[in-house]
Design a protein around this motif. Sequence first.
Motif, short mmCIF file in Angstrom:
data_model
loop_
_atom_site.label_atom_id
_atom_site.label_comp_id
_atom_site.label_asym_id
_atom_site.label_seq_id
_atom_site.Cartn_x
_atom_site.Cartn_y
_atom_site.Cartn_z
N UNK A 27 2.02 -3.59 -9.48
CA UNK A 27 3.38 -3.17 -9.81
C UNK A 27 3.65 -1.79 -9.23
N UNK A 28 4.66 -1.70 -8.39
CA UNK A 28 5.06 -0.43 -7.79
C UNK A 28 6.50 -0.14 -8.18
N UNK A 29 7.04 1.02 -7.81
CA UNK A 29 8.45 1.28 -8.15
C UNK A 29 9.43 0.32 -7.49
N UNK A 30 9.02 -0.37 -6.41
CA UNK A 30 9.98 -1.20 -5.68
C UNK A 30 9.73 -2.70 -5.77
N UNK A 47 0.83 -1.21 0.00
CA UNK A 47 0.00 0.00 0.00
C UNK A 47 0.86 1.25 0.00
N UNK A 48 1.89 1.27 0.85
CA UNK A 48 2.78 2.43 0.92
C UNK A 48 3.50 2.66 -0.40
N UNK A 49 3.96 1.57 -1.03
CA UNK A 49 4.66 1.70 -2.30
C UNK A 49 3.73 2.20 -3.40
N UNK A 50 2.47 1.73 -3.37
CA UNK A 50 1.50 2.18 -4.37
C UNK A 50 1.23 3.67 -4.22
N UNK A 51 1.12 4.12 -2.97
CA UNK A 51 0.90 5.55 -2.74
C UNK A 51 2.10 6.36 -3.21
N UNK A 52 3.30 5.85 -2.95
CA UNK A 52 4.51 6.56 -3.37
C UNK A 52 4.60 6.65 -4.88
N UNK A 53 4.02 5.67 -5.57
CA UNK A 53 4.06 5.66 -7.02
C UNK A 53 3.02 6.55 -7.67
N UNK A 54 2.17 7.15 -6.89
CA UNK A 54 1.14 8.04 -7.44
C UNK A 54 -0.09 8.00 -6.56
N UNK A 55 -0.88 6.91 -6.70
CA UNK A 55 -2.04 6.73 -5.83
C UNK A 55 -3.29 7.43 -6.30
N UNK A 56 -3.22 8.28 -7.30
CA UNK A 56 -4.40 8.96 -7.82
C UNK A 56 -4.44 8.75 -9.33
#
Length: 217
Positions: free
Chosen positions: A95-98, A30-39
């Motif tokens: 898929x997230x940045x990490x 969840x944290x990685x998804x938010x860091x990747x944009x989230x909106x």
Amino acid sequence: MPAPEPDTPPVSPDAASSTSSATGRLEALMAAARAGGGKGPAPVELWNPPDCGDMDMVIRADGTWTYMGTPITRPALVKLFASVLAREGERFVLKTPVEKVGITVEDAPFLAVDMAVEAGAAEHGPRGATLVFRTNLDDVVRCGPGHQLRFAHGAGEGEVVPYLHVRRGLEARLSRAVHLDLMELGEVREEGGVPMFGVASGGLFFPILPAAELGLD
């Protein structure tokens, strides 16, 4: 085990007792998804993170997202995960940045739950109206180039199941009500010398069945 974040999906007691690390993994995702944009949809095509295997997340055929068998009931959380959903061949991944992790999709990841007809553009001619669909996650998709309809064979003779391309190889299956509304807009056109029943949108024609099978030839 520490209390989950307010927007962490609930986990059944049996699952929680044996998979405390899974909750931590989900929170990290969840944290990685938010860091990747989230909106809105994230630029997943630009990321090449390591593959971390699969997790017990399922998108049911009715559009429900579950984690470890428990429905994820918070729309904002579902939309967050959907923003980083991608398809790699027959596999669906978050898929997230990490990292990227595989999930299970029973049918299509989205449902088309509403449809409207938008007046045609002049370059598409008098029959150039565009069908506009809304998904269960509030994506608005105009059917046409890049967002085609396809019709898969259903279980019964002459039965078809319609799907709409939303983005990145991800499709929405039309709900039964929208499917019926779509069929009401059908017409017969000749395709490759064969009269076909289908629907038009955005300057394209999407054949469904030979007109002869419906007694329309």
